[in-house]
Scaffold this motif. Sequence first.
Motif, PDB file in Angstrom:
ATOM      1  N   HIS A  70       0.829  -1.208   0.000  1.00 30.81           N
ATOM      2  CA  HIS A  70       0.000   0.000   0.000  1.00 30.81           C
ATOM      3  C   HIS A  70       0.861   1.254   0.000  1.00 30.81           C
ATOM      4  CE1 HIS A  70      -3.648  -2.087   2.154  1.00 30.81           C
ATOM      5  NE2 HIS A  70      -3.516  -2.462   0.907  1.00 30.81           N
ATOM      6  N   MET A  82      -5.001   5.193   2.230  1.00 29.43           N
ATOM      7  CA  MET A  82      -4.035   4.362   1.529  1.00 29.43           C
ATOM      8  C   MET A  82      -4.628   3.721   0.299  1.00 29.43           C
ATOM      9  SD  MET A  82      -3.521   1.633   4.528  1.00 29.43           S
ATOM     10  CE  MET A  82      -4.864   0.656   5.160  1.00 29.43           C
ATOM     11  N   HIS A 104       3.908   0.893   2.690  1.00 28.94           N
ATOM     12  CA  HIS A 104       3.962  -0.165   3.699  1.00 28.94           C
ATOM     13  C   HIS A 104       3.291  -1.409   3.128  1.00 28.94           C
ATOM     14  CE1 HIS A 104       0.077   1.839   4.128  1.00 28.94           C
ATOM     15  NE2 HIS A 104      -0.383   0.645   4.469  1.00 28.94           N
ATOM     16  N   MET A 106       0.709  -4.702   4.168  1.00 29.66           N
ATOM     17  CA  MET A 106      -0.238  -5.123   5.188  1.00 29.66           C
ATOM     18  C   MET A 106      -0.394  -6.630   5.120  1.00 29.66           C
ATOM     19  SD  MET A 106      -2.823  -1.945   5.479  1.00 29.66           S
ATOM     20  CE  MET A 106      -2.818  -2.057   7.243  1.00 29.66           C
TER      21      MET A 106
HETATM   22 CU   LIG Z   1      -2.268  -0.209   4.202  1.00 29.83          CU
END
Ligand SMILES: [Cu+2]
Length: 147
Positions: A70, A82, A104, A106
């Motif tokens: 993301h 995001m 990042h 997830m």
């Molecule tokens: Cu995310």
Amino acid sequence: MTRHFLAFAPFLLLAGCHSPASEPKVREAWVRLPAVAGQPAAAYFTIQGGRHDKVLVRMESALAAKTEMHASMKAMDGMATMAPLDHVDVPAGGTVKFKPGADHAMLIGLDPAVKPGTAVPIRFGFSDGTTADAEAKTVSAGEDPPY
Ligand SMILES: [Cu+2]
């Protein structure tokens, strides 16, 4: 011409072996557990680019049902939002950082056995079919980043 090529081939192989950074390497990988169990965990890391440009297209972990990449961004109202990233360029010799407040990963459906201190294996897949592996260090929701 053929003889000339054969004479040089062993040298080329040797040069390949001795190049320490021919493939991208992932370092300083860590996972932050969610404050509420069952929510996705976030993963951060640094990729050191190798000898060639690569494109990161997927991430997966044996301890998560699904891993998404993301990008974080500020919406017009100032709230952080995001959006999924379907690929991330990893330039030759460059550095790509996934960090809090920015890009990042997830981890969705994280194994409930993962606790602070658990090493979470993550595999990074590139568009050319090659992969890089990392073991992320897990911290709790409130802990400081380990890197
Ligand atoms: Cu995310």
